[in-house]
Design a protein around this motif. Structure first.
Motif, PDB file in Angstrom:
ATOM      1  N   VAL A 181       0.808  -1.178   0.047  1.00 29.67           N
ATOM      2  CA  VAL A 181      -0.073   0.032   0.204  1.00 29.67           C
ATOM      3  C   VAL A 181       0.961   1.299   0.168  1.00 29.67           C
ATOM      4  O   VAL A 181       0.631   2.186  -0.689  1.00 29.67           O
ATOM      5  CB  VAL A 181      -1.029   0.243   1.138  1.00 29.67           C
ATOM      6  CG1 VAL A 181      -1.628   1.148   1.347  1.00 29.67           C
ATOM      7  CG2 VAL A 181      -2.186  -1.051   1.143  1.00 29.67           C
ATOM      8  N   GLY A 182       2.031   1.148   0.768  1.00 26.86           N
ATOM      9  CA  GLY A 182       2.913   2.311   0.753  1.00 26.86           C
ATOM     10  C   GLY A 182       3.344   2.517  -0.507  1.00 26.86           C
ATOM     11  O   GLY A 182       3.452   3.776  -1.098  1.00 26.86           O
ATOM     12  N   PHE A 183       4.011   1.398  -1.226  1.00 28.24           N
ATOM     13  CA  PHE A 183       4.379   1.731  -2.468  1.00 28.24           C
ATOM     14  C   PHE A 183       3.548   1.981  -3.568  1.00 28.24           C
ATOM     15  O   PHE A 183       3.753   2.840  -4.441  1.00 28.24           O
ATOM     16  CB  PHE A 183       5.185   0.356  -3.010  1.00 28.24           C
ATOM     17  CG  PHE A 183       6.369   0.090  -2.539  1.00 28.24           C
ATOM     18  CD1 PHE A 183       7.558   0.544  -2.661  1.00 28.24           C
ATOM     19  CD2 PHE A 183       6.441  -1.123  -1.570  1.00 28.24           C
ATOM     20  CE1 PHE A 183       9.118   0.543  -2.178  1.00 28.24           C
ATOM     21  CE2 PHE A 183       7.855  -1.428  -1.230  1.00 28.24           C
ATOM     22  CZ  PHE A 183       8.978  -0.500  -1.498  1.00 28.24           C
ATOM     23  N   ALA A 184       2.503   1.614  -3.645  1.00 30.42           N
ATOM     24  CA  ALA A 184       1.277   2.022  -4.371  1.00 30.42           C
ATOM     25  C   ALA A 184       0.890   3.541  -4.243  1.00 30.42           C
ATOM     26  O   ALA A 184       0.719   4.328  -5.371  1.00 30.42           O
ATOM     27  CB  ALA A 184       0.014   1.382  -4.011  1.00 30.42           C
ATOM     28  N   ASN A 185       1.251   4.053  -2.835  1.00 31.68           N
ATOM     29  CA  ASN A 185       0.891   5.530  -2.778  1.00 31.68           C
ATOM     30  C   ASN A 185       1.966   6.271  -3.190  1.00 31.68           C
ATOM     31  O   ASN A 185       1.735   7.491  -3.809  1.00 31.68           O
ATOM     32  CB  ASN A 185       0.513   5.850  -1.278  1.00 31.68           C
ATOM     33  CG  ASN A 185      -0.796   5.826  -0.759  1.00 31.68           C
ATOM     34  OD1 ASN A 185      -1.522   6.004  -1.403  1.00 31.68           O
ATOM     35  ND2 ASN A 185      -1.028   5.434   0.472  1.00 31.68           N
ATOM     36  N   TYR A 186       3.209   5.748  -3.477  1.00 32.69           N
ATOM     37  CA  TYR A 186       4.387   6.481  -3.713  1.00 32.69           C
ATOM     38  C   TYR A 186       4.375   6.614  -5.197  1.00 32.69           C
ATOM     39  O   TYR A 186       4.669   7.578  -5.725  1.00 32.69           O
ATOM     40  CB  TYR A 186       5.435   5.797  -3.334  1.00 32.69           C
ATOM     41  CG  TYR A 186       6.899   6.196  -3.726  1.00 32.69           C
ATOM     42  CD1 TYR A 186       7.394   7.525  -3.343  1.00 32.69           C
ATOM     43  CD2 TYR A 186       7.545   5.772  -4.876  1.00 32.69           C
ATOM     44  CE1 TYR A 186       8.699   8.121  -3.689  1.00 32.69           C
ATOM     45  CE2 TYR A 186       8.780   6.284  -5.366  1.00 32.69           C
ATOM     46  CZ  TYR A 186       9.314   7.381  -4.649  1.00 32.69           C
ATOM     47  OH  TYR A 186      10.285   8.067  -5.350  1.00 32.69           O
ATOM     48  N   PHE A 187       4.037   5.637  -5.893  1.00 35.05           N
ATOM     49  CA  PHE A 187       3.745   5.632  -7.206  1.00 35.05           C
ATOM     50  C   PHE A 187       2.547   6.191  -7.896  1.00 35.05           C
ATOM     51  O   PHE A 187       2.455   6.496  -9.190  1.00 35.05           O
ATOM     52  CB  PHE A 187       4.156   4.224  -7.822  1.00 35.05           C
ATOM     53  CG  PHE A 187       5.690   3.611  -7.742  1.00 35.05           C
ATOM     54  CD1 PHE A 187       6.617   4.396  -8.370  1.00 35.05           C
ATOM     55  CD2 PHE A 187       5.578   2.506  -7.100  1.00 35.05           C
ATOM     56  CE1 PHE A 187       7.736   3.910  -8.243  1.00 35.05           C
ATOM     57  CE2 PHE A 187       7.012   2.195  -6.858  1.00 35.05           C
ATOM     58  CZ  PHE A 187       7.964   2.891  -7.257  1.00 35.05           C
ATOM     59  N   ASP A 188       1.463   6.466  -7.183  1.00 36.68           N
ATOM     60  CA  ASP A 188       0.332   6.780  -7.847  1.00 36.68           C
ATOM     61  C   ASP A 188       0.517   8.374  -8.005  1.00 36.68           C
ATOM     62  O   ASP A 188       0.553   9.079  -7.110  1.00 36.68           O
ATOM     63  CB  ASP A 188      -0.814   6.688  -6.631  1.00 36.68           C
ATOM     64  CG  ASP A 188      -2.249   7.223  -7.261  1.00 36.68           C
ATOM     65  OD1 ASP A 188      -2.215   7.463  -8.287  1.00 36.68           O
ATOM     66  OD2 ASP A 188      -3.263   7.088  -6.208  1.00 36.68           O
ATOM     67  N   PRO A 189       0.291   8.904  -9.081  1.00 41.23           N
ATOM     68  CA  PRO A 189       0.313  10.256  -9.349  1.00 41.23           C
ATOM     69  C   PRO A 189      -0.754  10.994  -8.879  1.00 41.23           C
ATOM     70  O   PRO A 189      -0.661  12.323  -8.382  1.00 41.23           O
ATOM     71  CB  PRO A 189       0.499  10.202 -11.017  1.00 41.23           C
ATOM     72  CG  PRO A 189      -0.439   9.174 -11.353  1.00 41.23           C
ATOM     73  CD  PRO A 189       0.031   8.199 -10.384  1.00 41.23           C
ATOM     74  N   GLY A 190      -1.720  10.267  -8.646  1.00 42.76           N
ATOM     75  CA  GLY A 190      -2.870  10.949  -7.998  1.00 42.76           C
ATOM     76  C   GLY A 190      -3.087  11.240  -6.578  1.00 42.76           C
ATOM     77  O   GLY A 190      -3.725  12.070  -5.823  1.00 42.76           O
ATOM     78  N   SER A 191      -1.977  10.471  -5.636  1.00 42.52           N
ATOM     79  CA  SER A 191      -1.952  10.747  -4.321  1.00 42.52           C
ATOM     80  C   SER A 191      -1.278  11.803  -4.182  1.00 42.52           C
ATOM     81  O   SER A 191      -1.355  12.404  -2.635  1.00 42.52           O
ATOM     82  CB  SER A 191      -1.002   9.459  -3.813  1.00 42.52           C
ATOM     83  OG  SER A 191       0.449   9.666  -4.164  1.00 42.52           O
ATOM     84  N   SER A 192      -0.830  12.723  -4.805  1.00 45.88           N
ATOM     85  CA  SER A 192      -0.050  13.968  -4.320  1.00 45.88           C
ATOM     86  C   SER A 192      -0.861  15.363  -4.620  1.00 45.88           C
ATOM     87  O   SER A 192      -0.588  16.536  -4.711  1.00 45.88           O
ATOM     88  CB  SER A 192       1.136  14.432  -5.050  1.00 45.88           C
ATOM     89  OG  SER A 192       1.551  13.451  -6.260  1.00 45.88           O
ATOM     90  N   PHE A 193      -2.310  14.933  -4.860  1.00 45.96           N
ATOM     91  CA  PHE A 193      -3.420  16.074  -4.909  1.00 45.96           C
ATOM     92  C   PHE A 193      -4.494  15.642  -3.863  1.00 45.96           C
ATOM     93  O   PHE A 193      -4.556  14.422  -3.358  1.00 45.96           O
ATOM     94  CB  PHE A 193      -4.188  15.830  -6.264  1.00 45.96           C
ATOM     95  CG  PHE A 193      -2.959  16.366  -7.440  1.00 45.96           C
ATOM     96  CD1 PHE A 193      -3.038  17.485  -7.848  1.00 45.96           C
ATOM     97  CD2 PHE A 193      -2.429  15.226  -8.172  1.00 45.96           C
ATOM     98  CE1 PHE A 193      -2.074  17.947  -9.013  1.00 45.96           C
ATOM     99  CE2 PHE A 193      -1.373  15.811  -9.229  1.00 45.96           C
ATOM    100  CZ  PHE A 193      -1.357  16.918  -9.543  1.00 45.96           C
ATOM    101  N   HIS A 194      -5.262  16.760  -3.569  1.00 47.26           N
ATOM    102  CA  HIS A 194      -6.380  16.369  -2.672  1.00 47.26           C
ATOM    103  C   HIS A 194      -7.722  16.941  -3.473  1.00 47.26           C
ATOM    104  O   HIS A 194      -7.515  18.004  -4.085  1.00 47.26           O
ATOM    105  CB  HIS A 194      -6.169  16.813  -1.478  1.00 47.26           C
ATOM    106  CG  HIS A 194      -6.065  18.123  -1.215  1.00 47.26           C
ATOM    107  ND1 HIS A 194      -5.871  18.672   0.109  1.00 47.26           N
ATOM    108  CD2 HIS A 194      -5.650  19.124  -1.953  1.00 47.26           C
ATOM    109  CE1 HIS A 194      -5.528  19.872   0.108  1.00 47.26           C
ATOM    110  NE2 HIS A 194      -5.252  20.323  -1.281  1.00 47.26           N
TER     111      HIS A 194
END
Length: 156
Positions: free
Chosen positions: A102-115
């Motif tokens: 889950v941590g790796f998926a959040n790191y590689f997900d480009p949408g995780s740096s937005f809210h």
């Protein structure tokens, strides 16, 4: 499901998980604690699947649940009681692996740096980005440590 309702469901699931841990600490209340845990997990899974971030991929989610459930049913039916410590160690390693993934998926997900702000994706500012990156780092670290420790315990 709206984001607010999803958040409320996650808070409810968290409360049920805490009650589950409290119930599992005593043999007289263990059945109730187990029930709280099952209801909390069902609520969390439903909030995730019906939440605003999952727009497709339901087939993959159901396939993963089917594979995981099948492995769990097989292990529950075939493992002897004398093998229970090894099984628990193996399952703990899988939980740690899931947390790390889950941590790796959040790191590689480009949408995780937005809210979302009023339905618009807004980039995280400096403090939010730093908190997000620390959260990812800790999630991976806290996930990988049990994987290695549990695999060593399983091998004993």
């Amino acid at each position: 499901m709206k984001a607010e309702l999803s958040t409320v469901a996650y808070i409810g699931a968290t409360i049920l998980f805490i009650l589950s841990l409290g119930g599992l600490s005593n043999p007289e209340t263990s059945r109730r604690g187990n029930l709280y845990g099952m209801i909390g997990m069902a609520l969390a899974v439903l909030a995730t699947i019906l939440g605003p971030r999952v727009v497709d991929g339901y087939v993959w989610i159901m396939l993963a649940m089917l594979v995981g459930g099948s492995i769990g049913i097989y292990a529950a039916r075939t493992v002897q009681m004398t093998q229970m410590p090894e099984l628990v160690a193996l399952m703990h390693s899988l939980v740690g692996l899931a947390a790390a993934l889950v941590g790796f998926a959040n790191y590689f997900d480009p949408g995780s740096s937005f809210h979302l702000v009023n339905g618009v994706n807004v980039p995280l500012d400096h403090a939010e980005k730093a908190i997000h990156e620390v959260e990812i780092y800790l999630g991976i670290l806290i996930g990988v440590v049990p994987v290695t420790g549990s695999l060593i315990a399983f091998g004993k």
